[in-house]
Structure formats: structure tokens, C-alpha cells
Design a protein around this motif. Structure first.
Motif, PDB file in Angstrom:
ATOM      1  N   GLN A   1       0.818  -1.210   0.000  1.00 19.77           N
ATOM      2  CA  GLN A   1       0.000   0.000   0.000  1.00 19.77           C
ATOM      3  C   GLN A   1       0.855   1.265   0.000  1.00 19.77           C
ATOM      4  O   GLN A   1       0.517   2.254  -0.645  1.00 19.77           O
ATOM      5  N   LEU A   2       1.987   1.221   0.723  1.00 20.14           N
ATOM      6  CA  LEU A   2       2.899   2.367   0.711  1.00 20.14           C
ATOM      7  C   LEU A   2       3.508   2.566  -0.675  1.00 20.14           C
ATOM      8  O   LEU A   2       3.646   3.697  -1.151  1.00 20.14           O
ATOM      9  N   MET A   3       3.850   1.447  -1.309  1.00 22.40           N
ATOM     10  CA  MET A   3       4.390   1.536  -2.651  1.00 22.40           C
ATOM     11  C   MET A   3       3.352   2.094  -3.619  1.00 22.40           C
ATOM     12  O   MET A   3       3.670   2.934  -4.472  1.00 22.40           O
ATOM     13  N   ALA A   4       2.122   1.650  -3.487  1.00 22.68           N
ATOM     14  CA  ALA A   4       1.047   2.151  -4.355  1.00 22.68           C
ATOM     15  C   ALA A   4       0.849   3.648  -4.156  1.00 22.68           C
ATOM     16  O   ALA A   4       0.665   4.400  -5.126  1.00 22.68           O
ATOM     17  N   ALA A   5       0.896   4.098  -2.893  1.00 23.43           N
ATOM     18  CA  ALA A   5       0.735   5.527  -2.613  1.00 23.43           C
ATOM     19  C   ALA A   5       1.896   6.326  -3.204  1.00 23.43           C
ATOM     20  O   ALA A   5       1.694   7.401  -3.788  1.00 23.43           O
ATOM     21  N   GLY A   6       3.119   5.805  -3.064  1.00 23.52           N
ATOM     22  CA  GLY A   6       4.276   6.489  -3.618  1.00 23.52           C
ATOM     23  C   GLY A   6       4.219   6.582  -5.136  1.00 23.52           C
ATOM     24  O   GLY A   6       4.556   7.621  -5.726  1.00 23.52           O
ATOM     25  N   ILE A   7       3.774   5.508  -5.766  1.00 28.76           N
ATOM     26  CA  ILE A   7       3.651   5.507  -7.224  1.00 28.76           C
ATOM     27  C   ILE A   7       2.577   6.486  -7.676  1.00 28.76           C
ATOM     28  O   ILE A   7       2.725   7.170  -8.697  1.00 28.76           O
ATOM     29  N   PHE A   8       1.509   6.572  -6.902  1.00 25.93           N
ATOM     30  CA  PHE A   8       0.434   7.514  -7.236  1.00 25.93           C
ATOM     31  C   PHE A   8       0.941   8.954  -7.175  1.00 25.93           C
ATOM     32  O   PHE A   8       0.644   9.767  -8.062  1.00 25.93           O
ATOM     33  N   VAL A   9       1.712   9.275  -6.149  1.00 30.27           N
ATOM     34  CA  VAL A   9       2.295  10.619  -6.039  1.00 30.27           C
ATOM     35  C   VAL A   9       3.235  10.891  -7.209  1.00 30.27           C
ATOM     36  O   VAL A   9       3.230  11.979  -7.796  1.00 30.27           O
ATOM     37  N   ALA A  10       4.050   9.893  -7.554  1.00 31.25           N
ATOM     38  CA  ALA A  10       4.965  10.048  -8.685  1.00 31.25           C
ATOM     39  C   ALA A  10       4.195  10.268  -9.983  1.00 31.25           C
ATOM     40  O   ALA A  10       4.615  11.056 -10.845  1.00 31.25           O
ATOM     41  N   ALA A  11       3.064   9.594 -10.134  1.00 31.90           N
ATOM     42  CA  ALA A  11       2.257   9.750 -11.343  1.00 31.90           C
ATOM     43  C   ALA A  11       1.676  11.161 -11.431  1.00 31.90           C
ATOM     44  O   ALA A  11       1.612  11.752 -12.521  1.00 31.90           O
ATOM     45  N   ILE A  12       1.256  11.707 -10.295  1.00 35.41           N
ATOM     46  CA  ILE A  12       0.731  13.072 -10.290  1.00 35.41           C
ATOM     47  C   ILE A  12       1.826  14.059 -10.682  1.00 35.41           C
ATOM     48  O   ILE A  12       1.605  14.988 -11.476  1.00 35.41           O
ATOM     49  N   PHE A  13       3.032  13.849 -10.135  1.00 36.73           N
ATOM     50  CA  PHE A  13       4.149  14.726 -10.491  1.00 36.73           C
ATOM     51  C   PHE A  13       4.469  14.626 -11.980  1.00 36.73           C
ATOM     52  O   PHE A  13       4.694  15.632 -12.647  1.00 36.73           O
ATOM     53  N   LEU A  14       4.475  13.392 -12.494  1.00 39.62           N
ATOM     54  CA  LEU A  14       4.744  13.203 -13.918  1.00 39.62           C
ATOM     55  C   LEU A  14       3.704  13.905 -14.774  1.00 39.62           C
ATOM     56  O   LEU A  14       4.031  14.549 -15.780  1.00 39.62           O
ATOM     57  N   ALA A  15       2.432  13.791 -14.391  1.00 41.21           N
ATOM     58  CA  ALA A  15       1.356  14.438 -15.142  1.00 41.21           C
ATOM     59  C   ALA A  15       1.532  15.952 -15.145  1.00 41.21           C
ATOM     60  O   ALA A  15       1.353  16.618 -16.173  1.00 41.21           O
ATOM     61  N   GLY A  16       1.895  16.515 -13.974  1.00 44.59           N
ATOM     62  CA  GLY A  16       2.107  17.953 -13.905  1.00 44.59           C
ATOM     63  C   GLY A  16       3.261  18.411 -14.769  1.00 44.59           C
ATOM     64  O   GLY A  16       3.149  19.398 -15.500  1.00 44.59           O
ATOM     65  N   ALA A  17       4.374  17.682 -14.706  1.00 40.02           N
ATOM     66  CA  ALA A  17       5.540  18.049 -15.516  1.00 40.02           C
ATOM     67  C   ALA A  17       5.248  17.868 -17.002  1.00 40.02           C
ATOM     68  O   ALA A  17       5.669  18.681 -17.834  1.00 40.02           O
ATOM     69  N   ALA A  18       4.525  16.802 -17.350  1.00 39.89           N
ATOM     70  CA  ALA A  18       4.231  16.521 -18.755  1.00 39.89           C
ATOM     71  C   ALA A  18       3.382  17.620 -19.387  1.00 39.89           C
ATOM     72  O   ALA A  18       3.481  17.863 -20.595  1.00 39.89           O
ATOM     73  N   CYS A  19       2.545  18.283 -18.577  1.00 41.17           N
ATOM     74  CA  CYS A  19       1.715  19.361 -19.110  1.00 41.17           C
ATOM     75  C   CYS A  19       2.555  20.511 -19.658  1.00 41.17           C
ATOM     76  O   CYS A  19       2.111  21.255 -20.545  1.00 41.17           O
ATOM     77  N   TYR A  20       3.774  20.666 -19.140  1.00 37.19           N
ATOM     78  CA  TYR A  20       4.627  21.771 -19.566  1.00 37.19           C
ATOM     79  C   TYR A  20       5.500  21.433 -20.764  1.00 37.19           C
ATOM     80  O   TYR A  20       6.022  22.347 -21.426  1.00 37.19           O
TER      81      TYR A  20
END
Length: 224
Positions: free
Chosen positions: A107-126
Motif C-alpha cells: 500500500q505504501l508503494m502504491a501511494a508512492g507511485i500515485f504521487v509520482a504519477a501526479i508529479f509526472l502528469a504535472g511536468a508533462a503538461c509543460y
């Protein structure tokens, strides 16, 4: 006077909607022409170049401009897009794997991956709005987009909200996808990024003031 102003605004609004619909159709067609994976990056680059021109008030033929931007940037845009796609797929697969687990570690790994995905999505928008505006070495676009996403969190949150809203609208009304969803997302994120970059450039220019000892200080993150 009021009637004329209203008519001008109404014309501008519907003209923008028609332009977005055309952009949406062109993105889908040219993405499919590239086989999907190899077509998405160049199509996105071409779209953001046109969005930037429209945001600056430049008249550019939509179809011819899109085709020219797609062809001219095919290789470079794929070099930018393919790593982002690969990381996105890896994050999705890992999240599916760990989110199915029941242990604390999973579950911790899933949460960490989810945070990383949000960061990737934000960076990808730029990435592609940055590509449309600045001439940088290819390796710098992803790095600069990531740094900009972190240092300008308010703008990143707005872009993520626009992305989530577009995804939700598309899921709720799939009929929007062939006509507006993708084009609207490209237009809004490109327009917003152009404003964010302009504000950043102005801030950096102001920060390039000469200090008392004669040295120039650069404050903030320059994307140029």
C-alpha cells in the motif's frame, strides 16, 4: 455599442470553439497516421505550436500549419514523448500490481507511485508548450519542465485540475472525445502555459537588476 461588443465576443467564442474542434480532429488523424504511439508526440507538438501562435494573435492556417509542424518535428517530438509514455506505462503497471496487495509495504508503494504519477502528469503538461516556445537542447525540456512544475506549484495545480476535468468530462460523455476533449485540453493547457512562461520571463527580467557591488542576480527559475 453593447450589442456590437456582445456580437464580437460571441463571434470570437464560437470561432474559438470551431478552431478547437478542428485542432481536436487534426490531432486524432495525425496521431493515427503515426500509428498511435509514434504519432501522438508530433501531433501534440504541432498542436501546441499552433496554440502558441493563436495565443499571440498570429493568423496561421490550421490544416497546413498542423501538417507542417507535425512533419518538421516528427523525430524531435518522439524523442520527448516516448520516454514520458514509457514511464507512464511503467507507473501504471506498478500501481496496478501494488494496489492489489494487502500488506502495508504494497500500500505504501502504491501511494508512492500515485504521487509520482501526479508529479509526472504535472511536468508533462509543460513539456510541449515549453517546446513550442523555447529553443533548448532536447535533454533540457524534460528537466526544465520538471523544475518548472515544482517551482510554480500554483500553475501546476491549475494544469492538473484542467487535465482532471477534461478526463472526467471525456469519461462521462465519451462523445466529446472525437470533437472537443483533446483539442480543449491542448488549447487550455497551451494557453495557460504561455501565460505562466510569460509571467516567469518578466519576473526573471526584473530580477536581473544590478546589485550594489555591480553583479547581476538571477532569482527564480528561467525557462529560456
Amino acid at each position: 455599442m453593447l450589442s456590437g461588443t456582445f456580437s464580437a465576443r460571441a463571434y470570437s467564442f464560437f470561432d474559438t470553439l470551431a478552431w478547437i474542434a478542428g485542432l481536436n480532429l487534426l490531432w486524432i488523424v495525425f496521431t493515427l497516421m503515426g500509428g498511435g504511439i509514434l504519432g501522438a508526440g508530433p501531433a501534440t507538438a504541432a498542436a501546441q505550436i499552433l496554440v502558441r501562435k493563436r495565443a499571440r494573435g498570429e493568423a496561421a492556417p490550421l490544416v497546413r500549419g498542423f501538417a507542417a509542424g507535425y512533419t518538421r518535428n516528427f523525430g524531435r517530438a518522439n524523442i520527448l514523448a516516448l520516454p514520458v509514455m514509457a514511464v507512464s506505462v511503467a507507473l501504471a503497471l506498478n500501481w496496478n500490481y501494488f494496489s492489489a496487495g494487502r500488506g502495508l509495504f504494497a500500500q505504501l508503494m502504491a501511494a508512492g507511485i500515485f504521487v509520482a504519477a501526479i508529479f509526472l502528469a504535472g511536468a508533462a503538461c509543460y513539456v510541449f508548450p515549453l517546446y513550442a516556445r523555447y529553443e533548448l537542447p532536447l535533454r533540457q525540456y524534460l528537466l526544465t519542465s520538471s523544475r518548472f512544475a515544482v517551482r510554480h506549484l500554483a500553475g501546476t495545480v491549475i494544469l492538473l485540475f484542467v487535465t482532471a476535468a477534461a478526463a472526467y468530462a471525456s469519461a462521462a460523455l465519451p462523445g466529446l472525445i472525437p470533437f472537443f476533449s483533446i483539442g480543449a485540453w491542448l488549447f487550455l493547457t497551451g494557453w495557460l502555459c504561455d501565460r505562466f512562461f510569460t509571467a516567469n520571463d518578466e519576473s526573471v527580467a526584473e530580477a536581473l537588476a544590478v546589485e550594489p557591488d555591480g553583479r547581476a542576480a538571477l532569482q527564480g527559475a528561467s525557462t529560456a
